[in-house]
Design a protein around this motif. Structure first.
Motif, PDB file in Angstrom:
ATOM      1  N   ALA A 135      67.581   2.005  -2.905  1.00  0.00           N
ATOM      2  CA  ALA A 135      66.178   1.923  -2.526  1.00  0.00           C
ATOM      3  C   ALA A 135      65.401   3.115  -3.101  1.00  0.00           C
ATOM      4  CB  ALA A 135      66.039   1.884  -1.007  1.00  0.00           C
ATOM      5  N   ALA A 136      65.783   4.314  -2.731  1.00  0.00           N
ATOM      6  CA  ALA A 136      65.121   5.528  -3.215  1.00  0.00           C
ATOM      7  C   ALA A 136      66.084   6.686  -3.033  1.00  0.00           C
ATOM      8  CB  ALA A 136      63.828   5.769  -2.441  1.00  0.00           C
ATOM      9  N   ASP A 137      65.734   7.820  -3.622  1.00  0.00           N
ATOM     10  CA  ASP A 137      66.594   8.994  -3.439  1.00  0.00           C
ATOM     11  C   ASP A 137      66.475   9.501  -2.010  1.00  0.00           C
ATOM     12  OD1 ASP A 137      67.758   9.410  -6.065  1.00  0.00           O
ATOM     13  OD2 ASP A 137      65.698   9.716  -6.717  1.00  0.00           O
ATOM     14  N   LEU A 138      67.600   9.947  -1.460  1.00  0.00           N
ATOM     15  CA  LEU A 138      67.653  10.458  -0.087  1.00  0.00           C
ATOM     16  C   LEU A 138      68.305  11.825  -0.093  1.00  0.00           C
ATOM     17  CD1 LEU A 138      69.123   7.241   1.597  1.00  0.00           C
ATOM     18  CD2 LEU A 138      66.760   7.996   1.770  1.00  0.00           C
ATOM     19  N   LEU A 139      67.716  12.750   0.650  1.00  0.00           N
ATOM     20  CA  LEU A 139      68.341  14.052   0.819  1.00  0.00           C
ATOM     21  C   LEU A 139      69.194  13.996   2.084  1.00  0.00           C
ATOM     22  CD1 LEU A 139      65.300  16.431   0.178  1.00  0.00           C
ATOM     23  CD2 LEU A 139      66.956  15.582  -1.470  1.00  0.00           C
ATOM     24  N   GLU A 140      70.458  14.329   1.970  1.00  0.00           N
ATOM     25  CA  GLU A 140      71.318  14.378   3.156  1.00  0.00           C
ATOM     26  C   GLU A 140      71.210  15.791   3.727  1.00  0.00           C
ATOM     27  OE1 GLU A 140      75.479  13.652   2.557  1.00  0.00           O
ATOM     28  OE2 GLU A 140      75.794  13.212   4.673  1.00  0.00           O
ATOM     29  N   VAL A 141      70.617  15.894   4.898  1.00  0.00           N
ATOM     30  CA  VAL A 141      70.350  17.199   5.514  1.00  0.00           C
ATOM     31  C   VAL A 141      71.385  17.474   6.591  1.00  0.00           C
ATOM     32  CG1 VAL A 141      68.655  18.589   6.760  1.00  0.00           C
ATOM     33  CG2 VAL A 141      67.890  16.945   5.044  1.00  0.00           C
ATOM     34  N   GLN A 142      72.053  18.611   6.434  1.00  0.00           N
ATOM     35  CA  GLN A 142      73.051  19.044   7.439  1.00  0.00           C
ATOM     36  C   GLN A 142      72.320  19.742   8.573  1.00  0.00           C
ATOM     37  OE1 GLN A 142      76.871  19.290   6.769  1.00  0.00           O
ATOM     38  NE2 GLN A 142      76.710  19.344   8.994  1.00  0.00           N
ATOM     39  N   ILE A 143      72.480  19.195   9.788  1.00  0.00           N
ATOM     40  CA  ILE A 143      71.839  19.788  10.960  1.00  0.00           C
ATOM     41  C   ILE A 143      72.533  21.107  11.300  1.00  0.00           C
ATOM     42  CG2 ILE A 143      71.223  19.369  13.394  1.00  0.00           C
ATOM     43  CD1 ILE A 143      69.995  17.298  11.575  1.00  0.00           C
ATOM     44  N   PRO A 144      71.767  22.172  11.635  1.00  0.00           N
ATOM     45  CA  PRO A 144      72.418  23.444  11.971  1.00  0.00           C
ATOM     46  C   PRO A 144      73.299  23.325  13.221  1.00  0.00           C
ATOM     47  CG  PRO A 144      70.027  23.712  11.757  1.00  0.00           C
ATOM     48  CD  PRO A 144      70.305  22.258  11.702  1.00  0.00           C
ATOM     49  N   ASP A 145      74.411  24.030  13.202  1.00  0.00           N
ATOM     50  CA  ASP A 145      75.362  24.068  14.324  1.00  0.00           C
ATOM     51  C   ASP A 145      75.857  22.675  14.721  1.00  0.00           C
ATOM     52  OD1 ASP A 145      74.865  26.814  14.404  1.00  0.00           O
ATOM     53  OD2 ASP A 145      73.145  26.518  15.735  1.00  0.00           O
ATOM     54  N   SER A 146      75.994  21.808  13.765  1.00  0.00           N
ATOM     55  CA  SER A 146      76.466  20.455  14.052  1.00  0.00           C
ATOM     56  C   SER A 146      77.117  19.885  12.800  1.00  0.00           C
ATOM     57  CB  SER A 146      75.293  19.575  14.487  1.00  0.00           C
ATOM     58  OG  SER A 146      75.673  18.222  14.480  1.00  0.00           O
ATOM     59  N   SER A 147      78.000  18.926  13.001  1.00  0.00           N
ATOM     60  CA  SER A 147      78.592  18.272  11.829  1.00  0.00           C
ATOM     61  C   SER A 147      77.756  17.072  11.404  1.00  0.00           C
ATOM     62  CB  SER A 147      80.016  17.826  12.158  1.00  0.00           C
ATOM     63  OG  SER A 147      79.979  16.899  13.223  1.00  0.00           O
ATOM     64  N   ALA A 148      76.731  16.750  12.202  1.00  0.00           N
ATOM     65  CA  ALA A 148      75.916  15.566  11.914  1.00  0.00           C
ATOM     66  C   ALA A 148      74.991  15.803  10.720  1.00  0.00           C
ATOM     67  CB  ALA A 148      75.092  15.211  13.138  1.00  0.00           C
TER      68      ALA A 148
END
Lengths: 168, 92
Positions: free
Chosen positions: A125-138
């Motif tokens: 669909a489009a480019d997506l940035l995968e953002v790592q949440i601080p203090d989490s593995s999510a």
């Protein structure tokens, strides 16, 4: 390896008995790996020229300077190849290298840290940035659009995001 | 076998309702859906859906060339991390 080096491929072994190597390219256009010379290995060996001579399944065949026997080619098996970041051509307007985006800090408009960019994905669909949440593995996927990402500041290594409701 | 044309495209009813409600409200939000089987319709263009992949909702900005495809095609269920190398992303 320092930040100015980008991994562009790896040597997967020898091809034939005349010193040619099988080259695995990670580039968007596999043949472009030859344009990014000189390439260096983790051990510090530098190859100033790479001449592509053919291809087989999942690999390119190449002649590398300084490698003239099968034994020399076998010794390079598994070595990753790194190019200088400065060898990559300048991207077009609103285009960014994944290597430049990965690791940037993401803030919202109020200055609250949302995380850091872990990877850049495109599922069609489009480019997506995968953002790592601080203090989490999510991780959260942030659409790489002007609306959701109004500012990309490579010099200060930060991204300002205006994510749609319900994303974070 | 392809779906019969006389039936029209399949869309889960709740997807239509959610899309309509979001369009009317004019809010900038991700419409969370679990229906990967629903067809992308022309009235979805411009909206952002969060399509569930079994673990999380993947944002999908619907554009005109996606009409007729299924939502699930844009929300892969397997993760793959390649090398960044010289790959580029374009901000649209």
């Amino acid at each position: 390896m320092n930040q100015d080096k980008i991994i562009v491929g790896a040597i997967s072994g020898a091809f034939g008995v005349h010193g040619e190597v099988r080259l695995k390219s990670y580039c968007a256009d596999p043949a472009a790996i030859a344009d990014y010379t000189p390439l260096s290995t983790e051990s510090g060996q530098v190859f100033t020229s790479i001449i592509l001579t053919g291809q087989v399944t999942n690999a390119l065949i190449a002649r590398v300077d300084g490698i003239s026997t099968k034994e020399q080619a076998d010794a390079l098996k598994g070595q990753s190849l790194f190019a200088d970041r400065s060898r990559l051509p300048a991207p077009e307007d609103e285009e960014y290298y994944h290597a430049d985006l990965i690791g940037l800090s993401v803030f919202d408009a109020g200055g609250t840290a949302l995380g850091t960019v872990k990877s850049v994905q495109n599922h069609g669909a489009a480019d997506l940035l995968e953002v790592q949440i601080p203090d989490s593995s999510a991780t959260v996927f942030l659409p790489f659009t002007k609306a959701a990402v109004p500012l990309v500041d490579l010099s200060s290594k930060r991204i300002v995001a205006d994510p749609p409701d319900g994303l974070f | 076998m392809a779906r019969s044309v006389w039936k029209g495209p399949f869309v889960d009813a709740y997807v239509l309702k959610k899309a309509e409600a979001t369009r009317e409200s004019g809010r900038n939000e991700v419409i969370k859906i679990w229906s990967r089987r629903s067809t992308i319709l022309p009235q979805f263009v411009g909206l952002t859906f969060g399509v569930y992949n079994g673990k999380k909702h993947i944002p999908v900005n619907v554009s005109e060339d996606m009409i007729g495809q299924k939502f699930g095609e844009y929300s892969p269920t397997r993760t793959y991390y390649g090398h960044a190398a010289d790959k580029k992303a374009k901000r649209k």
